[in-house]
Design a protein around this motif. Structure first.
Motif, PDB file in Angstrom:
ATOM      1  N   PRO A 288      27.764  29.280  37.331  1.00  0.00           N
ATOM      2  CA  PRO A 288      28.024  30.651  36.201  1.00  0.00           C
ATOM      3  C   PRO A 288      28.705  31.668  37.011  1.00  0.00           C
ATOM      4  O   PRO A 288      28.893  31.921  38.087  1.00  0.00           O
ATOM      5  N   LEU A 289      29.720  32.129  36.064  1.00  0.00           N
ATOM      6  CA  LEU A 289      30.756  33.245  36.425  1.00  0.00           C
ATOM      7  C   LEU A 289      30.521  34.522  35.449  1.00  0.00           C
ATOM      8  O   LEU A 289      30.703  34.316  34.453  1.00  0.00           O
ATOM      9  N   ALA A 290      30.066  35.339  36.011  1.00  0.00           N
ATOM     10  CA  ALA A 290      30.164  36.747  35.351  1.00  0.00           C
ATOM     11  C   ALA A 290      30.688  38.004  36.469  1.00  0.00           C
ATOM     12  O   ALA A 290      31.534  38.692  35.809  1.00  0.00           O
ATOM     13  N   ALA A 291      30.092  37.931  37.533  1.00  0.00           N
ATOM     14  CA  ALA A 291      30.585  39.101  38.469  1.00  0.00           C
ATOM     15  C   ALA A 291      31.674  38.362  39.408  1.00  0.00           C
ATOM     16  O   ALA A 291      31.110  37.342  40.323  1.00  0.00           O
ATOM     17  N   ILE A 292      32.761  39.003  39.788  1.00  0.00           N
ATOM     18  CA  ILE A 292      33.504  38.293  40.960  1.00  0.00           C
ATOM     19  C   ILE A 292      33.868  39.553  41.908  1.00  0.00           C
ATOM     20  O   ILE A 292      33.798  40.718  41.579  1.00  0.00           O
ATOM     21  N   GLY A 293      34.175  39.035  43.103  1.00  0.00           N
ATOM     22  CA  GLY A 293      34.470  40.092  44.160  1.00  0.00           C
ATOM     23  C   GLY A 293      35.906  39.884  44.700  1.00  0.00           C
ATOM     24  O   GLY A 293      36.283  38.547  44.599  1.00  0.00           O
ATOM     25  N   VAL A 294      36.671  40.884  44.728  1.00  0.00           N
ATOM     26  CA  VAL A 294      38.158  40.336  45.216  1.00  0.00           C
ATOM     27  C   VAL A 294      38.127  41.312  46.370  1.00  0.00           C
ATOM     28  O   VAL A 294      38.026  42.448  46.719  1.00  0.00           O
ATOM     29  N   ILE A 295      38.795  40.622  47.537  1.00  0.00           N
ATOM     30  CA  ILE A 295      38.965  41.420  48.880  1.00  0.00           C
ATOM     31  C   ILE A 295      40.465  41.658  49.340  1.00  0.00           C
ATOM     32  O   ILE A 295      41.064  40.641  49.351  1.00  0.00           O
ATOM     33  N   GLY A 296      40.650  42.898  49.171  1.00  0.00           N
ATOM     34  CA  GLY A 296      42.108  43.241  49.422  1.00  0.00           C
ATOM     35  C   GLY A 296      42.773  43.515  48.332  1.00  0.00           C
ATOM     36  O   GLY A 296      42.868  42.660  47.265  1.00  0.00           O
ATOM     37  N   GLY A 297      43.140  44.725  48.197  1.00  0.00           N
ATOM     38  CA  GLY A 297      43.949  45.445  47.191  1.00  0.00           C
ATOM     39  C   GLY A 297      45.456  45.442  47.031  1.00  0.00           C
ATOM     40  O   GLY A 297      45.853  46.242  46.181  1.00  0.00           O
ATOM     41  N   GLY A 298      46.103  44.503  47.728  1.00  0.00           N
ATOM     42  CA  GLY A 298      47.539  44.726  47.547  1.00  0.00           C
ATOM     43  C   GLY A 298      48.020  44.024  46.257  1.00  0.00           C
ATOM     44  O   GLY A 298      47.246  43.867  45.175  1.00  0.00           O
ATOM     45  N   THR A 299      49.347  43.668  46.161  1.00  0.00           N
ATOM     46  CA  THR A 299      49.759  43.437  45.041  1.00  0.00           C
ATOM     47  C   THR A 299      48.915  42.057  44.428  1.00  0.00           C
ATOM     48  O   THR A 299      48.755  41.993  43.289  1.00  0.00           O
ATOM     49  N   MET A 300      48.829  41.070  45.608  1.00  0.00           N
ATOM     50  CA  MET A 300      48.065  39.990  44.999  1.00  0.00           C
ATOM     51  C   MET A 300      46.669  40.101  44.629  1.00  0.00           C
ATOM     52  O   MET A 300      46.264  39.710  43.545  1.00  0.00           O
ATOM     53  N   GLY A 301      45.839  40.835  45.335  1.00  0.00           N
ATOM     54  CA  GLY A 301      44.472  40.976  45.216  1.00  0.00           C
ATOM     55  C   GLY A 301      44.502  41.910  43.748  1.00  0.00           C
ATOM     56  O   GLY A 301      43.572  41.747  43.045  1.00  0.00           O
ATOM     57  N   ALA A 302      45.214  42.961  43.563  1.00  0.00           N
ATOM     58  CA  ALA A 302      45.270  43.704  42.381  1.00  0.00           C
ATOM     59  C   ALA A 302      45.499  42.941  41.079  1.00  0.00           C
ATOM     60  O   ALA A 302      44.879  43.129  40.205  1.00  0.00           O
ATOM     61  N   GLY A 303      46.538  41.966  41.233  1.00  0.00           N
ATOM     62  CA  GLY A 303      46.848  40.938  40.150  1.00  0.00           C
ATOM     63  C   GLY A 303      45.710  40.127  39.969  1.00  0.00           C
ATOM     64  O   GLY A 303      45.421  39.898  38.582  1.00  0.00           O
ATOM     65  N   ILE A 304      44.963  39.596  40.808  1.00  0.00           N
ATOM     66  CA  ILE A 304      43.867  38.993  40.392  1.00  0.00           C
ATOM     67  C   ILE A 304      42.847  39.588  39.972  1.00  0.00           C
ATOM     68  O   ILE A 304      42.307  39.193  38.810  1.00  0.00           O
ATOM     69  N   ALA A 305      42.523  40.853  40.483  1.00  0.00           N
ATOM     70  CA  ALA A 305      41.489  41.646  39.590  1.00  0.00           C
ATOM     71  C   ALA A 305      41.879  41.833  38.332  1.00  0.00           C
ATOM     72  O   ALA A 305      40.951  42.029  37.317  1.00  0.00           O
ATOM     73  N   THR A 306      43.074  42.241  38.275  1.00  0.00           N
ATOM     74  CA  THR A 306      43.604  42.626  36.524  1.00  0.00           C
ATOM     75  C   THR A 306      43.259  41.380  35.724  1.00  0.00           C
ATOM     76  O   THR A 306      42.774  41.681  34.525  1.00  0.00           O
ATOM     77  N   ALA A 307      43.621  40.121  36.049  1.00  0.00           N
ATOM     78  CA  ALA A 307      43.594  38.940  35.497  1.00  0.00           C
ATOM     79  C   ALA A 307      42.237  38.915  35.086  1.00  0.00           C
ATOM     80  O   ALA A 307      41.555  38.531  34.004  1.00  0.00           O
TER      81      ALA A 307
END
Ligand code: TC6
Length: 699
Positions: A288-307
């Motif tokens: 199941p996928l509802a909540a995810i974590g992203v570690i590192g908010g540089g260009t790549m991490g911020a892009g992943i979080a945005t998507a």
């Protein structure tokens, strides 16, 4: 009558219902069924005929799987003419996607009605052909030349409301296609409406077709089908009769049908759909996928979080300090405001995403409830190992732990956890909320349901996901590093970066490799070179330092205003940086190389051969499962021209024996770089192609 078309009589109306799942493609049985159905309806004295599709859609087009095979009668153009010429009143009721030949059938009926959710379009140019069943002749007659040129050259899907405005359809109504079609036809019959064959409408007024042709050709970057389609629309205006226009359309259609571009684009169409189909994941349910974590908010991490936010997931963004977390949030807001501006997001949704769906954190404990965590921290094995050790300590059992590394060994990363079965690589491409490619990297111990979760996440984020095995650079970056090296060798031997970029842009790449390097930042390649040298380069490998000198001078490409090019006049107005050639010339002199001229053909041939050879190694080693996985990777992540199908499709079309012969010839100058891939040698020896491997894997 074949079952693909059902025949039903309701009073004086005959209903022809297509039943050819999944998309009611107009294969032979469907075409025959429609022709037979019309014959019977006319013979039985019906007054009107309704054509619609059962299941999810009206006809989504000709059956693409029949292309390249001997065509069987009735051909689609004749069928369309037959429908249009029927003395009965013929109506089509559209739902789902009435595309290509599907819309051409609809345009041959005398009236068209659609449900509000329906979409229509003539997307043939994306398959390297043009609408060849009268679409280029009928659409301009109902919608005008401008709208027809737009729809035909872009292939875009047009929603029912717009199609109504353009005159492509006559009415929009809620309901089941069968019911709305029947009541529309009944109404027309009751009113005594007459047949309305589009082919009998006057030819539309011409426009400046030469100017449109030139503009479309330029925009297509070497793709022929959209520009050729312009000439077919021109015939709708200028041919002496409708029949003569159809004849011209046919000639142009056949030209494209016999082209390599058609073969490349259709390969790409099926590769897109095959890439996510992996036998080992069949029937495996993702976690199941509802909540995810992203570690590192540089260009790549911020892009992943945005998507992730845009796909409806909640995101916890972990950074080292509150300030860094706020900066990451700023990047995410910046990305989302792009979606806001393009109307993809309302300001209320923007607020919800950035306040409720996004949580900032600096403590790993905040990730304890995440279903999946993606780290996007600095590319350093020790740093990654620390991150995964911490994740192992805090994440709930069953959480998927993913690394966004672009080349590091996922097995080593997984080994620091007590749950290597939960670890995989999810390699996004920057900017991650825009780029379509996702490499799902499966490590030795990755569990099948974790792999399936990687693919499920990719699908949710709207990505094209490719399975990759573990090696330095996985599929894409591993191949990239080899063809880039080939370009560097050509520079040492006499080509300039500008000649190489020009040759490859003419081949169809969106940007040449040196323009791409400037865009990505020359510091990235510099770091990779330093790492590789630190790991001890093989003494047989050619090396050069001129690019390092460019970096040492502070030129990192677009972000510093100069790299291979000078961007003083803007990113698009690139001019060669005059500092570059002297550095290259000094390097050649130092290495005792007498430069020679390279033709554009040789540049392309060497660059492509290097790409294909490494790709064959990647497939041979099982890093990519099938040649089509490489093709999709290069198409979606590396700007490879889609109309060439991907590097391995291109290789098949060139001829593998000839390519192997070139590689062996060049090995005489540099046996270390040009080591033929065993798989390539094997295929040549067996007289087989990469596509044979695709077919064996898919069947
Ligand atoms: C034309 O009409 C030329 C006319 C001139 C003649 C003279 N044929 O995409 P999905 C298969 S050219 C055969 O996953 P969606 C597809 O391979 C054609 N097969 O579904 C897949 O099979 P799988 C112009 C086709 O809901 C399955 O159907 N038309 C065709 O995401 C489901 O497809 C087009 O270019 C076809 N025409 O999207 C439309 N179409 O399950 C092309 C699909 O074995 N199709 N399949 O993998 C599409 O754009 C999309 O499939 C869609 C449905 C929007 C119709």
């Amino acid at each position: 009558m074949p079952e693909a078309i059902g025949y039903e009589r309701v009073g004086d109306i005959v209903i022809l219902a297509a039943d050819n799942p999944p998309v009611n493609a107009l294969g032979h049985a469907v075409r025959q069924g429609l022709a037979d159905g019309l014959d019977r309806a006319e013979a039985e004295g019906a007054r009107g005929v309704l054509i619609y599709g059962t299941g999810r859609t009206f006809f989504a087009g000709a059956d693409i799987r029949e292309f390249g095979k001997p065509p069987k009668e009735p051909h689609l153009p004749e069928l369309c003419n037959r429908i249009e010429a029927s003395p009965l009143l013929v109506v089509s009721a559209l739902h789902g996607t009435a595309l290509g030949g599907g819309l051409e059938v609809a345009l041959s009926t005398h009236y068209r009605i659609a449900v509000p959710q329906a979409k229509v379009g003539l997307p043939e140019v994306h398959l390297g052909i043009l609408p060849g069943a009268g679409g280029t002749q009928r659409l301009p007659r109902v919608a005008g030349v401008e709208a027809a040129l737009d729809m035909i050259t872009t292939g875009r899907h047009v929603r029912a409301d717009e199609a109504l405005r353009l005159g492509v359809i006559d009415r929009v109504a809620e309901g089941e296609p069968r019911e709305i079609g029947l009541s529309y036809l009944r109404e027309l019959l009751d009113e005594g409406a007459s047949r309305r064959p589009v082919g009998e409408m006057p030819a539309p007024a011409p426009v400046d077709f030469d100017a449109v042709y030139a503009a479309v050709l330029k925009k297509g970057r070497g793709q022929l089908s959209p520009a050729t389609a312009v000439r077919a629309v021109q015939a709708a205006c200028e041919a002496e009769s409708f029949a003569a226009g159809l004849k011209r359309e046919r000639e142009l259609f056949m030209e494209l049908m016999n082209s390599d571009q058609r073969e490349g684009l259709i390969h790409a169409f099926f590769a897109d759909r095959a890439v996510g189909k992996l036998p080992e994941l069949e029937g495996v349910a993702p976690r199941p996928l509802a909540a995810i974590g992203v570690i590192g908010g540089g260009t790549m991490g911020a892009g992943i979080a945005t998507a992730a936010l845009l796909s409806g997931l909640t995101v916890t963004m972990l950074e080292m300090t509150p300030e860094a977390a706020e900066a990451a949030k700023g990047r995410i807001e910046g990305n989302l405001s792009g979606a806001l501006k393009r109307g993809k997001l309302t300001s209320q949704q923007f607020d919800t995403l950035t306040t409720k769906a996004l949580t900032l954190a600096t403590d790993y404990a905040a990730l304890s409830e995440a279903d999946l965590v993606i780290e996007a921290v600095f590319e350093d094995m020790e740093v990654k190992k620390q991150v995964f050790t911490k994740l192992d300590a805090v994440c709930k059992p069953g959480a998927v732990l993913a690394s966004n590394t672009s080349y590091l060994d996922i097995n080593q990363i997984a080994a620091v956890t007590s749950r290597p079965q939960d670890v995989l690589g999810l390699h996004f491409f920057s900017p991650a909320h825009v780029m379509k490619l996702l490499e799902v990297v499966i490590a030795d111990e990755t569990a099948p349901d974790v792999a399936a979760t990687g693919f499920a996440l990719g699908k949710r984020l709207g990505k094209v996901s490719v399975r990759a095995g573990v090696c330095d650079g996985f599929i894409g970056n591993r191949i990239l590093s080899v063809y880039r090296t080939c370009a560097d060798h050509m520079i040492l031997d006499g080509a300039s970066p500008y000649e190489i970029d020009e040759a490859l842009e003419e081949f169809g790449f969106a940007m040449g490799p040196f323009a791409v390097a400037d865009l990505a930042g020359l510091d990235i390649g510099w770091a990779v070179r330093k790492r590789k040298r630190a790991e001890a380069l093989d003494p047989r490998a050619r090396d050069s330092a001129y690019a390092d000198k460019l970096c040492e001078a502070g030129h990192f490409g677009q972000k510093t205003g100069k790299g291979y090019y000078d961007y003083a006049a803007g990113a698009k107005a690139r001019v060669p940086n005059p500092e570059v050639m002297p550095l290259i010339e000094a390097e050649r002199a130092q290495q005792g190389i007498t430069p020679r001229a390279f033709s554009k053909d040789e540049i392309v041939r060497r660059y492509m051969a290097a790409m294909v050879n490494e790709a064959a190694k990647v497939v041979g080693e099982g890093i990519a499962r099938r040649p089509l996985d490489v093709d999709v990777t290069l198409l979606y992540g590396y700007g490879f021209p889609r109309y060439r199908g991907g590097p391995l499709k291109w290789a098949d079309m060139q001829g593998l024996p000839e390519l192997l012969a070139d590689i062996k010839r060049w090995a005489a100058e540099d046996a270390y770089f040009w080591q033929p891939a065993p798989l390539l040698e094997q295929l040549v020896a067996e007289g087989r192609s990469f596509d044979d491997l695709n077919k064996e894997a898919v069947s």
